[in-house]
Design a protein around this motif. Structure first.
Motif, PDB file in Angstrom:
ATOM      1  N   UNK A 109       3.779   7.224  -1.073  1.00 35.03           N
ATOM      2  CA  UNK A 109       3.284   8.588  -0.996  1.00 35.03           C
ATOM      3  C   UNK A 109       3.730   9.210   0.328  1.00 35.03           C
ATOM      4  N   UNK A 110       3.717  10.514   0.367  1.00 33.31           N
ATOM      5  CA  UNK A 110       4.158  11.213   1.577  1.00 33.31           C
ATOM      6  C   UNK A 110       3.231  10.955   2.752  1.00 33.31           C
ATOM      7  N   UNK A 111       1.975  10.567   2.459  1.00 38.72           N
ATOM      8  CA  UNK A 111       1.031  10.277   3.538  1.00 38.72           C
ATOM      9  C   UNK A 111      -0.049   9.331   3.030  1.00 38.72           C
ATOM     10  N   UNK A 112      -0.797   8.760   3.966  1.00 39.35           N
ATOM     11  CA  UNK A 112      -1.935   7.905   3.640  1.00 39.35           C
ATOM     12  C   UNK A 112      -2.874   7.889   4.832  1.00 39.35           C
ATOM     13  N   UNK A 113      -3.992   7.201   4.719  1.00 37.50           N
ATOM     14  CA  UNK A 113      -5.008   7.225   5.782  1.00 37.50           C
ATOM     15  C   UNK A 113      -4.458   6.699   7.103  1.00 37.50           C
ATOM     16  N   UNK A 114      -3.633   5.653   7.032  1.00 39.29           N
ATOM     17  CA  UNK A 114      -3.080   5.076   8.247  1.00 39.29           C
ATOM     18  C   UNK A 114      -2.173   6.070   8.961  1.00 39.29           C
ATOM     19  N   UNK A 115      -1.325   6.728   8.200  1.00 42.08           N
ATOM     20  CA  UNK A 115      -0.410   7.715   8.768  1.00 42.08           C
ATOM     21  C   UNK A 115      -1.167   8.905   9.329  1.00 42.08           C
ATOM     22  N   UNK A 116      -2.190   9.357   8.611  1.00 45.61           N
ATOM     23  CA  UNK A 116      -2.973  10.499   9.085  1.00 45.61           C
ATOM     24  C   UNK A 116      -3.674  10.173  10.401  1.00 45.61           C
ATOM     25  N   UNK A 117      -4.172   8.942  10.528  1.00 43.49           N
ATOM     26  CA  UNK A 117      -4.818   8.533  11.779  1.00 43.49           C
ATOM     27  C   UNK A 117      -3.809   8.531  12.919  1.00 43.49           C
ATOM     28  N   UNK A 171      -3.949  -5.465   3.978  1.00 43.76           N
ATOM     29  CA  UNK A 171      -5.253  -4.845   3.718  1.00 43.76           C
ATOM     30  C   UNK A 171      -5.700  -3.959   4.880  1.00 43.76           C
ATOM     31  N   UNK A 172      -5.526  -4.424   6.110  1.00 43.43           N
ATOM     32  CA  UNK A 172      -6.002  -3.627   7.251  1.00 43.43           C
ATOM     33  C   UNK A 172      -5.168  -2.366   7.438  1.00 43.43           C
ATOM     34  N   UNK A 173      -3.932  -2.367   6.958  1.00 45.80           N
ATOM     35  CA  UNK A 173      -3.103  -1.169   7.034  1.00 45.80           C
ATOM     36  C   UNK A 173      -3.323  -0.246   5.843  1.00 45.80           C
ATOM     37  N   UNK A 174      -3.734  -0.814   4.726  1.00 54.10           N
ATOM     38  CA  UNK A 174      -3.987  -0.020   3.518  1.00 54.10           C
ATOM     39  C   UNK A 174      -5.129  -0.665   2.743  1.00 54.10           C
ATOM     40  N   UNK A 175      -6.380  -0.417   3.168  1.00 54.44           N
ATOM     41  CA  UNK A 175      -7.540  -1.024   2.485  1.00 54.44           C
ATOM     42  C   UNK A 175      -7.477  -0.803   0.980  1.00 54.44           C
ATOM     43  N   UNK A 176      -7.709  -1.878   0.233  1.00 49.24           N
ATOM     44  CA  UNK A 176      -7.568  -1.821  -1.212  1.00 49.24           C
ATOM     45  C   UNK A 176      -8.711  -1.030  -1.848  1.00 49.24           C
ATOM     46  N   UNK A 177      -8.339  -0.032  -2.620  1.00 53.40           N
ATOM     47  CA  UNK A 177      -9.316   0.792  -3.336  1.00 53.40           C
ATOM     48  C   UNK A 177      -8.592   1.480  -4.487  1.00 53.40           C
ATOM     49  N   UNK A 178      -9.321   2.276  -5.255  1.00 51.64           N
ATOM     50  CA  UNK A 178      -8.715   2.982  -6.386  1.00 51.64           C
ATOM     51  C   UNK A 178      -7.668   3.986  -5.914  1.00 51.64           C
ATOM     52  N   UNK A 185       0.921  -0.605   0.622  1.00 48.59           N
ATOM     53  CA  UNK A 185       0.196  -1.856   0.847  1.00 48.59           C
ATOM     54  C   UNK A 185       1.110  -3.055   0.631  1.00 48.59           C
ATOM     55  N   UNK A 186       1.902  -3.011  -0.439  1.00 50.44           N
ATOM     56  CA  UNK A 186       2.821  -4.116  -0.725  1.00 50.44           C
ATOM     57  C   UNK A 186       3.824  -4.299   0.403  1.00 50.44           C
ATOM     58  N   UNK A 187       4.316  -3.206   0.955  1.00 53.82           N
ATOM     59  CA  UNK A 187       5.287  -3.316   2.044  1.00 53.82           C
ATOM     60  C   UNK A 187       4.675  -4.015   3.251  1.00 53.82           C
ATOM     61  N   UNK A 188       3.410  -3.732   3.520  1.00 55.02           N
ATOM     62  CA  UNK A 188       2.740  -4.362   4.657  1.00 55.02           C
ATOM     63  C   UNK A 188       2.417  -5.828   4.376  1.00 55.02           C
ATOM     64  N   UNK A 189       2.060  -6.127   3.133  1.00 57.68           N
ATOM     65  CA  UNK A 189       1.808  -7.522   2.763  1.00 57.68           C
ATOM     66  C   UNK A 189       3.085  -8.345   2.927  1.00 57.68           C
ATOM     67  N   UNK A 190       4.194  -7.823   2.416  1.00 52.94           N
ATOM     68  CA  UNK A 190       5.467  -8.534   2.525  1.00 52.94           C
ATOM     69  C   UNK A 190       5.904  -8.678   3.979  1.00 52.94           C
ATOM     70  N   UNK A 191       5.696  -7.611   4.758  1.00 52.28           N
ATOM     71  CA  UNK A 191       6.013  -7.683   6.187  1.00 52.28           C
ATOM     72  C   UNK A 191       5.173  -8.766   6.862  1.00 52.28           C
ATOM     73  N   UNK A 192       3.875  -8.799   6.530  1.00 45.16           N
ATOM     74  CA  UNK A 192       2.998  -9.808   7.112  1.00 45.16           C
ATOM     75  C   UNK A 192       3.412 -11.225   6.743  1.00 45.16           C
ATOM     76  N   UNK A 193       3.846 -11.415   5.501  1.00 46.98           N
ATOM     77  CA  UNK A 193       4.302 -12.735   5.061  1.00 46.98           C
ATOM     78  C   UNK A 193       5.550 -13.159   5.823  1.00 46.98           C
ATOM     79  N   UNK A 194       6.487 -12.238   5.992  1.00 44.31           N
ATOM     80  CA  UNK A 194       7.704 -12.542   6.750  1.00 44.31           C
ATOM     81  C   UNK A 194       7.358 -12.928   8.185  1.00 44.31           C
TER      82      UNK A 194
END
Length: 232
Positions: A109-117, A171-178, A185-194
């Motif tokens: 998406x063009x924005x999210x809560x993390x980016x807005x903060x 999760x901390x970068x994109x808390x899971x919700x509806x 979120x997936x990009x951050x999960x994959x980054x964290x795994x790497x």
């Protein structure tokens, strides 16, 4: 990290969870000071803009000192020295992070809560945001999510430790919700795994800090041209 069986004691595990969460909140606190707006503060906003950056820096020094001291106290073994193999791992991991970003950013998406903060912080102190993004976040996030987490939890199950470290990081970068941007979120999960894989492979927290630094630095450059949605 020693390859030995870890003796799990329920009370110790609970205490580790509490301390881990506390350290994460402590790491988040300094930058949160800079997320207030003129709408929130009214006539007090000019004073806030003048002193909030100093309060942020002071609190950041305190929180960073505590986090680093905890890590030095709890790590299982001294860090291994950098070798050619270490740099090879860093290079491969950096390429992987670039591929993750290239594959996911167009679908975010063009924005999210993390980016807005982050935008709120930028409005109050762009200099602190840049310093935090390039230097502070890679150091403190790696110490918390790799150094402390992987020395406290699932020590004898590295695959599980790497996977859960990545999921927590996402999760901390994109808390899971509806309403979650699941691609972000997936990009951050994959980054964290790497990053967790780098720490496990090199046994040196500076290696995954380096990869994290390069990811955020390149994100800053990319953000100057596009939307900056891959910061932090």
């Amino acid at each position: 990290m020693k390859n030995i069986k870890n003796n799990y004691h329920p009370i110790r595990v609970i205490l580790h969870i509490i301390v881990f969460l506390g350290l994460f909140l402590l790491e988040q606190l300094p930058l949160s000071i800079l997320t207030l707006t003129k709408k929130d503060l009214g006539s007090s906003y000019p004073i806030y803009q003048k002193y909030a950056p100093f309060a942020t820096i002071l609190l950041l020094i305190i929180s960073a000192t505590i986090i680093i001291l905890v890590f030095k106290h709890i790590r299982k073994a001294p860090a291994q020295k950098f070798t050619k193999q270490t740099w090879f791992v860093i290079g491969i991991a950096t390429v992987l992070t670039l591929l993750i970003n290239v594959a996911t950013v167009p679908f975010m998406r063009s924005s999210n809560d993390n980016v807005e903060a982050l935008k709120l912080v930028a409005n109050n102190s762009i200099a602190i945001l840049i310093i935090f993004t390039i230097f502070v976040a890679p150091i403190l996030e790696e110490i918390i999510f790799r150094g402390i987490f992987m020395n406290w939890f699932f020590v004898d199950k590295p695959f599980l430790a790497i996977l859960i470290s990545g999921v927590l990081f996402g999760y901390v970068h994109a808390p899971f919700s509806a309403d979650t941007d699941w691609i972000y979120a997936l990009s951050k999960i994959l980054l964290g795994i790497v990053l967790a894989g780098v720490y496990y492979r090199t046994k040196n927290i500076k290696a995954d800090i380096t990869v994290h630094f390069l990811n955020n630095f390149l994100a800053i450059l990319g953000g100057a041209i596009t939307t900056g949605v891959i910061l932090l």
